[in-house]
Design a protein around this motif. Structure first.
Motif, PDB file in Angstrom:
ATOM      1  N   GLY A  26      -1.613  -3.379   8.379  1.00  0.00           N
ATOM      2  CA  GLY A  26      -0.923  -2.116   8.174  1.00  0.00           C
ATOM      3  C   GLY A  26      -0.901  -1.651   6.730  1.00  0.00           C
ATOM      4  N   LYS A  27      -1.904  -2.051   5.960  1.00  0.00           N
ATOM      5  CA  LYS A  27      -1.961  -1.698   4.546  1.00  0.00           C
ATOM      6  C   LYS A  27      -2.947  -0.541   4.332  1.00  0.00           C
ATOM      7  CE  LYS A  27       0.533  -5.287   3.085  1.00  0.00           C
ATOM      8  NZ  LYS A  27       1.819  -5.143   2.361  1.00  0.00           N
ATOM      9  N   SER A  28      -2.584   0.337   3.430  1.00  0.00           N
ATOM     10  CA  SER A  28      -3.527   1.382   3.040  1.00  0.00           C
ATOM     11  C   SER A  28      -4.425   0.863   1.923  1.00  0.00           C
ATOM     12  CB  SER A  28      -2.778   2.623   2.548  1.00  0.00           C
ATOM     13  OG  SER A  28      -2.136   2.353   1.307  1.00  0.00           O
ATOM     14  N   GLY A  29      -5.575   1.512   1.759  1.00  0.00           N
ATOM     15  CA  GLY A  29      -6.469   1.121   0.673  1.00  0.00           C
ATOM     16  C   GLY A  29      -5.793   1.277  -0.681  1.00  0.00           C
ATOM     17  N   ASP A  30      -5.001   2.337  -0.843  1.00  0.00           N
ATOM     18  CA  ASP A  30      -4.307   2.569  -2.110  1.00  0.00           C
ATOM     19  C   ASP A  30      -3.296   1.462  -2.386  1.00  0.00           C
ATOM     20  OD1 ASP A  30      -5.747   4.857  -2.492  1.00  0.00           O
ATOM     21  OD2 ASP A  30      -4.135   6.233  -1.905  1.00  0.00           O
ATOM     22  N   ALA A  31      -2.607   0.984  -1.339  1.00  0.00           N
ATOM     23  CA  ALA A  31      -1.606  -0.071  -1.524  1.00  0.00           C
ATOM     24  C   ALA A  31      -2.265  -1.377  -1.960  1.00  0.00           C
ATOM     25  CB  ALA A  31      -0.820  -0.283  -0.232  1.00  0.00           C
ATOM     26  N   VAL A  32      -3.397  -1.702  -1.336  1.00  0.00           N
ATOM     27  CA  VAL A  32      -4.113  -2.922  -1.712  1.00  0.00           C
ATOM     28  C   VAL A  32      -4.630  -2.811  -3.143  1.00  0.00           C
ATOM     29  CG1 VAL A  32      -6.108  -4.378  -1.202  1.00  0.00           C
ATOM     30  CG2 VAL A  32      -4.765  -3.403   0.675  1.00  0.00           C
ATOM     31  N   ALA A  33      -5.161  -1.654  -3.476  1.00  0.00           N
ATOM     32  CA  ALA A  33      -5.680  -1.447  -4.832  1.00  0.00           C
ATOM     33  C   ALA A  33      -4.575  -1.604  -5.868  1.00  0.00           C
ATOM     34  CB  ALA A  33      -6.322  -0.065  -4.938  1.00  0.00           C
ATOM     35  N   ALA A  34      -3.414  -1.050  -5.583  1.00  0.00           N
ATOM     36  CA  ALA A  34      -2.301  -1.141  -6.525  1.00  0.00           C
ATOM     37  C   ALA A  34      -1.837  -2.587  -6.680  1.00  0.00           C
ATOM     38  CB  ALA A  34      -1.153  -0.251  -6.055  1.00  0.00           C
ATOM     39  N   ALA A  35      -1.762  -3.314  -5.571  1.00  0.00           N
ATOM     40  CA  ALA A  35      -1.272  -4.702  -5.623  1.00  0.00           C
ATOM     41  C   ALA A  35      -2.208  -5.594  -6.421  1.00  0.00           C
ATOM     42  CB  ALA A  35      -1.108  -5.231  -4.202  1.00  0.00           C
ATOM     43  N   LEU A  36      -3.521  -5.346  -6.322  1.00  0.00           N
ATOM     44  CA  LEU A  36      -4.500  -6.187  -7.010  1.00  0.00           C
ATOM     45  C   LEU A  36      -4.955  -5.595  -8.348  1.00  0.00           C
ATOM     46  CD1 LEU A  36      -6.721  -7.290  -3.980  1.00  0.00           C
ATOM     47  CD2 LEU A  36      -4.807  -8.483  -5.027  1.00  0.00           C
ATOM     48  N   ARG A  37      -4.375  -4.424  -8.681  1.00  0.00           N
ATOM     49  CA  ARG A  37      -4.744  -3.721  -9.908  1.00  0.00           C
ATOM     50  C   ARG A  37      -6.234  -3.373  -9.940  1.00  0.00           C
ATOM     51  NH1 ARG A  37      -1.132  -6.736 -14.666  1.00  0.00           N
ATOM     52  NH2 ARG A  37       0.902  -6.346 -13.691  1.00  0.00           N
ATOM     53  N   TRP A  38      -6.706  -2.950  -8.769  1.00  0.00           N
ATOM     54  CA  TRP A  38      -8.052  -2.435  -8.640  1.00  0.00           C
ATOM     55  C   TRP A  38      -7.966  -0.927  -8.483  1.00  0.00           C
ATOM     56  CZ3 TRP A  38     -10.268  -6.187  -4.353  1.00  0.00           C
ATOM     57  CH2 TRP A  38     -10.434  -7.478  -4.913  1.00  0.00           C
ATOM     58  N   SER A  39      -9.080  -0.252  -8.668  1.00  0.00           N
ATOM     59  CA  SER A  39      -9.097   1.192  -8.429  1.00  0.00           C
ATOM     60  C   SER A  39      -9.241   1.452  -6.930  1.00  0.00           C
ATOM     61  CB  SER A  39     -10.255   1.851  -9.182  1.00  0.00           C
ATOM     62  OG  SER A  39     -11.496   1.450  -8.629  1.00  0.00           O
ATOM     63  N   PRO A  40      -8.624   2.529  -6.420  1.00  0.00           N
ATOM     64  CA  PRO A  40      -8.802   2.860  -4.998  1.00  0.00           C
ATOM     65  C   PRO A  40     -10.272   3.030  -4.631  1.00  0.00           C
ATOM     66  CG  PRO A  40      -6.981   4.114  -5.927  1.00  0.00           C
ATOM     67  CD  PRO A  40      -7.668   3.430  -7.083  1.00  0.00           C
TER      68      PRO A  40
END
Length: 298
Positions: A26-40
């Protein structure tokens, strides 16, 4: 010797697995990017297999998703395979990203359904025929002579897949391909003789769609790549449509299904393999054998 696996295919399988895990969590790509400090955009590109992930980055993702046990081990092994280089990546400065993906899919497909309406399919081209086609690109966009040579070498090396165990090819060519001049008569005669030889391969079904045949499918050339299952995962079939040079568009499941229906209709409207082979031979002699007779002094 051709490697058993294509990093392009492994990359697509890994991308599909990781995308599925993200969606299940249930994670969005933006949420994963923010958590790992990656770009969307990084999330988007790896999930579309446009870029690969290093095994260490896959580990970070799996830690974040809480994936353990055998599933984690399988995905990490897949990541190691996906990080390997394909032979075509040595030509990365010459080949577009889409063309590299196309070659990677072709490298491991277990079946290919090929429809070509304008020229002989690349896997069946002679070197001389291929060189004339690739050289013609310079009329649209400047191409350095050295690049032409590299593109020809790539096309010839791609043809190794014809000898790979387990691959099955179904090819339909429009009859106009047999009479459309590429190079001189000698080039055409050699090319048609090559088609006759390839038609005898046990893993090849080659048919010609006659100009006076009844058919209702019109459109650009395309290739449908089929993939079998293995112990890692299953990659869905992919359809690729060929553009002017090396721009290939990979389509989704619905488009693949529609293209399969189209290919079946084309094959049904075509001559059978024996009649197709006879037509190729007849056309070679009636249209292009003059150069052969002149060369032999007859």
């Amino acid at each position: 010797m051709i490697a058993a696996a294509s990093p392009t295919v492994r990359r697509r399988r890994l991308a599909a697995e990781l995308r599925g895990i993200r969606e299940d969590k249930g994670k969005s790509g933006d949420a994963v990017a923010a958590a790992l400090r990656w770009s969307p955009s990084k999330i988007s590109r790896y999930e579309r297999a446009r870029t690969g992930l290093r095994p260490r980055e896959v580990e970070r993702l799996l830690d974040y998703y809480g994936i353990t046990g055998s599933q984690r081990a399988l995905l990490l092994a897949l990541a190691e395979d996906a990080a390997q280089k394909g032979w075509w990546e040595e030509f990365a400065d010459t080949l577009s990203e889409d063309y590299q993906q196309f070659i990677g899919l072709e490298h491991e497909a277990t079946s290919m359904a090929i429809w070509h309406v304008d020229v002989v399919a690349g896997l069946l081209q002679t070197e001389a025929y291929a060189r004339h086609i690739i050289s013609s690109y310079s009329r649209v966009e400047p191409v350095a002579p050295g690049m032409i040579g590299r593109l020809v070498r790539v096309r010839m090396q791609r043809q190794q897949v014809l000898d790979r165990d387990g691959v099955q090819l179904s090819v339909v060519l429009d009859e106009s391909v047999l009479t459309r001049r590429i190079g001189d008569a000698a080039v055409m005669y050699e090319q048609l003789q090559r088609l006759v030889r390839e038609a005898d391969r046990p893993n090849m079904t080659l048919q010609i769609l006659p100009l006076d045949g009844q058919h209702t499918v019109f459109g650009e050339s395309f290739v449908i790549f089929g993939f079998g299952t293995d112990s890692d995962a299953m990659l869905q079939d992919v359809v690729s449509t060929e553009q002017l040079r090396s721009g290939f568009t990979l389509e989704g499941e619905r488009e693949t299904y529609l293209h399969r229906i189209a290919f079946q209709m084309l094959a049904q409207a075509s001559l059978d393999p024996a009649a197709s082979r006879a037509l190729i031979l007849e056309t070679a002699e009636s249209h292009w054998s003059g150069a052969q007779r002149s060369a032999s002094g007859l």
